[in-house]
Design a protein around this motif. Sequence first.
Motif, mmCIF file in Angstrom:
data_model
loop_
_atom_site.group_PDB
_atom_site.id
_atom_site.type_symbol
_atom_site.label_atom_id
_atom_site.label_comp_id
_atom_site.label_asym_id
_atom_site.label_seq_id
_atom_site.Cartn_x
_atom_site.Cartn_y
_atom_site.Cartn_z
ATOM 1 N N LYS A 137 -49.119 25.332 -54.798
ATOM 2 C CA LYS A 137 -50.044 25.725 -55.867
ATOM 3 C C LYS A 137 -51.288 24.860 -55.745
ATOM 4 O O LYS A 137 -51.322 23.737 -56.227
ATOM 5 C CB LYS A 137 -49.410 25.519 -57.244
ATOM 6 N N PRO A 138 -52.326 25.368 -55.097
ATOM 7 C CA PRO A 138 -53.559 24.579 -54.944
ATOM 8 C C PRO A 138 -54.159 24.208 -56.296
ATOM 9 O O PRO A 138 -54.088 24.969 -57.246
ATOM 10 C CB PRO A 138 -54.491 25.530 -54.183
ATOM 11 N N GLY A 139 -54.715 23.011 -56.351
ATOM 12 C CA GLY A 139 -55.408 22.595 -57.545
ATOM 13 C C GLY A 139 -54.543 22.002 -58.643
ATOM 14 O O GLY A 139 -55.040 21.666 -59.707
ATOM 15 N N LYS A 140 -53.241 21.861 -58.409
ATOM 16 C CA LYS A 140 -52.338 21.353 -59.440
ATOM 17 C C LYS A 140 -51.852 19.930 -59.170
ATOM 18 O O LYS A 140 -51.103 19.374 -59.955
ATOM 19 C CB LYS A 140 -51.105 22.262 -59.555
ATOM 20 N N LEU A 141 -52.272 19.331 -58.055
ATOM 21 C CA LEU A 141 -51.736 18.032 -57.671
ATOM 22 C C LEU A 141 -52.107 16.926 -58.656
ATOM 23 O O LEU A 141 -53.253 16.813 -59.063
ATOM 24 C CB LEU A 141 -52.222 17.634 -56.282
ATOM 25 N N ALA A 142 -51.100 16.102 -58.976
ATOM 26 C CA ALA A 142 -51.310 14.915 -59.804
ATOM 27 C C ALA A 142 -51.271 13.660 -58.947
ATOM 28 O O ALA A 142 -51.658 12.588 -59.400
ATOM 29 C CB ALA A 142 -50.236 14.838 -60.886
#
Length: 181
Positions: A137-142
């Motif tokens: 899921k691109p853009g969800k990294l913490a």
Amino acid sequence: MSRLAPKGARISVLYSAEDIAVRVRELASDIVRSLGTEPLVVPILKGSFIFAADLLRALHEAGAEPDMDFITLSSYGKGTRSLGEVTIMRDTEAAIAGRDVLIVDDILESGRTLAFAKDLLAARGAQRVMTCVLLNKPGKLAVDVKADFTGFDCPDRFVVGYGMDVAHAYRQLPFVGYIDQ
């Protein structure tokens, strides 16, 4: 395409069983080229168990003879949002030191679970640790982590099926989908 799922929910199909099967074979070929024929494959349970089983069979078909162990990590509990902290529920038993290790997970979203597993196995002396996820899921990294091998990029929806669940339901579906609201 929507299908009626158990418990009456309607599930829209994102990735069909056929599309997944083709992509798993492609991933297996890529993995053998990168890691050779004798990696230690460590699926993160529970969500990746179906993907890992199919990937192991595909690795065999691609000429590999992987060893396998499991680790169970949790960051979700029974909810649909990461709790932000990773807990080891069941640890590996195989010797890690000096081995090429492939961590297999169902989805790369916050990245916490994958980063935790990667750091853990590296600290245990793995020669090389690589990662394979079915969904990204691109853009969800913490956290700063990237999968070495990715099946599909996933839209920003809560997905179920092919081992993934919501409150322990829908793991058995042969496809990846999302619950229609």
